[in-house]
Design a protein around this motif. Structure first.
Motif, mmCIF file in Angstrom:
data_model
loop_
_atom_site.group_PDB
_atom_site.id
_atom_site.type_symbol
_atom_site.label_atom_id
_atom_site.label_comp_id
_atom_site.label_asym_id
_atom_site.label_seq_id
_atom_site.Cartn_x
_atom_site.Cartn_y
_atom_site.Cartn_z
ATOM 1 N N ALA A 136 -0.131 -18.525 -6.311
ATOM 2 C CA ALA A 136 -0.416 -19.949 -6.484
ATOM 3 C C ALA A 136 -0.495 -20.690 -5.157
ATOM 4 C CB ALA A 136 0.651 -20.586 -7.375
ATOM 5 N N ASP A 137 0.179 -20.159 -4.141
ATOM 6 C CA ASP A 137 0.223 -20.840 -2.846
ATOM 7 C C ASP A 137 0.460 -19.803 -1.751
ATOM 8 O OD1 ASP A 137 3.118 -20.390 -2.640
ATOM 9 O OD2 ASP A 137 3.303 -21.973 -4.157
ATOM 10 N N ALA A 138 0.788 -20.289 -0.548
ATOM 11 C CA ALA A 138 0.887 -19.391 0.609
ATOM 12 C C ALA A 138 2.228 -18.694 0.751
ATOM 13 C CB ALA A 138 0.582 -20.175 1.886
ATOM 14 N N THR A 139 3.272 -19.130 0.021
ATOM 15 C CA THR A 139 4.600 -18.561 0.272
ATOM 16 C C THR A 139 5.366 -18.137 -0.974
ATOM 17 O OG1 THR A 139 5.573 -20.778 0.275
ATOM 18 C CG2 THR A 139 4.913 -19.868 2.419
ATOM 19 N N SER A 140 4.937 -18.510 -2.161
ATOM 20 C CA SER A 140 5.694 -18.119 -3.353
ATOM 21 C C SER A 140 5.641 -16.605 -3.506
ATOM 22 C CB SER A 140 5.141 -18.820 -4.591
ATOM 23 O OG SER A 140 3.803 -18.445 -4.811
ATOM 24 N N PRO A 141 6.594 -16.018 -4.240
ATOM 25 C CA PRO A 141 6.590 -14.554 -4.396
ATOM 26 C C PRO A 141 5.248 -14.064 -4.931
ATOM 27 C CG PRO A 141 8.637 -15.474 -5.216
ATOM 28 C CD PRO A 141 7.747 -16.645 -4.898
ATOM 29 N N MET A 142 4.799 -12.945 -4.390
ATOM 30 C CA MET A 142 3.537 -12.364 -4.821
ATOM 31 C C MET A 142 3.672 -11.924 -6.278
ATOM 32 S SD MET A 142 0.511 -11.842 -3.453
ATOM 33 C CE MET A 142 0.820 -11.840 -1.692
ATOM 34 N N PRO A 143 2.700 -12.228 -7.142
ATOM 35 C CA PRO A 143 2.773 -11.758 -8.524
ATOM 36 C C PRO A 143 3.016 -10.251 -8.571
ATOM 37 C CG PRO A 143 0.987 -13.324 -8.285
ATOM 38 C CD PRO A 143 1.503 -13.057 -6.901
ATOM 39 N N ALA A 144 3.865 -9.818 -9.504
ATOM 40 C CA ALA A 144 4.299 -8.419 -9.562
ATOM 41 C C ALA A 144 3.139 -7.453 -9.741
ATOM 42 C CB ALA A 144 5.315 -8.246 -10.692
ATOM 43 N N ALA A 145 2.057 -7.888 -10.385
ATOM 44 C CA ALA A 145 0.928 -6.982 -10.632
ATOM 45 C C ALA A 145 0.159 -6.636 -9.368
ATOM 46 C CB ALA A 145 -0.021 -7.597 -11.661
ATOM 47 N N LEU A 146 0.333 -7.417 -8.303
ATOM 48 C CA LEU A 146 -0.338 -7.123 -7.031
ATOM 49 C C LEU A 146 0.493 -6.091 -6.267
ATOM 50 C CD1 LEU A 146 -1.537 -10.697 -6.291
ATOM 51 C CD2 LEU A 146 -2.997 -8.703 -6.019
ATOM 52 N N ARG A 147 -0.089 -4.913 -6.048
ATOM 53 C CA ARG A 147 0.598 -3.784 -5.416
ATOM 54 C C ARG A 147 0.401 -3.800 -3.905
ATOM 55 N NH1 ARG A 147 -0.701 1.270 -3.465
ATOM 56 N NH2 ARG A 147 -2.909 0.877 -3.794
ATOM 57 N N ASN A 148 1.500 -3.741 -3.167
ATOM 58 C CA ASN A 148 1.444 -3.647 -1.706
ATOM 59 C C ASN A 148 1.007 -2.236 -1.344
ATOM 60 O OD1 ASN A 148 1.986 -3.504 1.069
ATOM 61 N ND2 ASN A 148 3.762 -4.838 0.914
ATOM 62 N N VAL A 149 -0.068 -2.095 -0.551
ATOM 63 C CA VAL A 149 -0.549 -0.754 -0.189
ATOM 64 C C VAL A 149 0.337 -0.086 0.846
ATOM 65 C CG1 VAL A 149 -2.948 -1.348 -0.737
ATOM 66 C CG2 VAL A 149 -2.124 -1.553 1.634
ATOM 67 N N GLY A 150 1.278 -0.829 1.433
ATOM 68 C CA GLY A 150 2.234 -0.238 2.365
ATOM 69 C C GLY A 150 1.805 -0.352 3.814
ATOM 70 N N LEU A 151 2.233 0.615 4.609
ATOM 71 C CA LEU A 151 2.023 0.574 6.053
ATOM 72 C C LEU A 151 0.552 0.776 6.417
ATOM 73 C CD1 LEU A 151 5.101 2.720 7.108
ATOM 74 C CD2 LEU A 151 4.918 0.225 7.111
ATOM 75 N N THR A 152 0.108 0.014 7.419
ATOM 76 C CA THR A 152 -1.248 0.143 7.963
ATOM 77 C C THR A 152 -1.150 0.237 9.474
ATOM 78 O OG1 THR A 152 -1.566 -2.262 8.128
ATOM 79 C CG2 THR A 152 -2.207 -1.211 6.052
ATOM 80 N N THR A 153 -2.202 0.740 10.115
ATOM 81 C CA THR A 153 -2.175 0.849 11.576
ATOM 82 C C THR A 153 -2.204 -0.547 12.211
ATOM 83 O OG1 THR A 153 -4.572 1.085 11.654
ATOM 84 C CG2 THR A 153 -3.268 3.114 11.576
ATOM 85 N N GLU A 154 -1.686 -0.635 13.408
ATOM 86 C CA GLU A 154 -1.461 -1.935 14.058
ATOM 87 C C GLU A 154 -2.706 -2.791 14.218
ATOM 88 O OE1 GLU A 154 2.180 -2.301 17.116
ATOM 89 O OE2 GLU A 154 0.561 -0.993 17.767
ATOM 90 N N ASP A 155 -3.798 -2.207 14.668
ATOM 91 C CA ASP A 155 -4.959 -3.014 15.069
ATOM 92 C C ASP A 155 -6.181 -2.782 14.196
ATOM 93 O OD1 ASP A 155 -3.512 -4.067 17.256
ATOM 94 O OD2 ASP A 155 -3.946 -2.277 18.429
#
Length: 196
Positions: free
Chosen positions: A30-49
């Motif tokens: 809904a906004d820039a800081t509220s908890p991410m909806p649970a259905a959105l999966r974090n893909v995890g670690l990515t390379t720095e650049d």
């Protein structure tokens, strides 16, 4: 420009970035800081650049005998892409970088008995659109690039060298539609406040 001044608080250093994915139609944050909806999966670690967000508008120009310059320029199409290299190998990340696919269980009878898994990439015509959110944090400033529809539209090339980690290249092309924004940005950065 008149009325503007240099302001180093408007420089953004993407100290933390995260990529989230979900099926198309999932509720967006809904906004820039509220908890991410649970259905959105974090893909995890990515390379720095590796994280890049690119927009590529295309234009046509009208030329006239009376001018050395175009007499009219008009936009014909829009395009935008997200690129990032995933460091974590998982079934869901394989499906993300191949645009779908299927994971099945393979039972090894022995000895020793074990469970293995088989990943099959999607056939032609069965790639899956997804929703994505790119989160960027710079200290107290937060940005979320929300992409309601996108699709992996490039081939997958993996370097399997023993001197560095093997990454999964995620390349998402943003899809549009008249009924929704192709993408938008949510932020709490005061520099985005509309002019009074």
């Amino acid at each position: 420009m008149a009325g503007e001044s240099a302001n180093n608080n408007e420089i953004v250093i993407p100290a933390i970035t995260r990529i989230y994915m979900a099926p198309v139609g999932t509720a967006a944050p809904a906004d820039a800081t509220s908890p991410m909806p649970a259905a959105l999966r974090n893909v995890g670690l990515t390379t720095e650049d590796s994280l890049k967000f690119t927009t590529e508008p295309n234009f046509e120009q009208v030329r006239s005998a009376q001018s050395s310059y175009p007499t009219r320029t008009f936009q014909t199409t829009d395009a935008a892409t997200i690129e990032v290299d995933l460091q974590q190998w998982s079934g869901e990340n394989f499906k993300a970088v191949y645009g779908g696919g299927e994971i099945t269980t393979v039972t090894v009878t022995g000895p020793p008995a074990a469970t293995h898994y088989k990943f099959t990439p999607p056939k032609i015509g069965s790639r899956t659109e997804v929703m994505a959110v790119v989160e960027v944090v710079d200290g107290g400033k937060h940005y979320r690039f929300v992409i309601p529809r996108c699709m992996q539209m490039e081939g997958v090339s993996k370097d399997l060298a023993k001197t560095k980690e093997a990454v999964l290249p995620l390349r998402l092309a943003i899809q549009g539609g008249d009924e929704l924004d192709a993408f938008y940005v949510l932020t709490d950065d005061p520099a985005f406040a509309p002019a009074a």
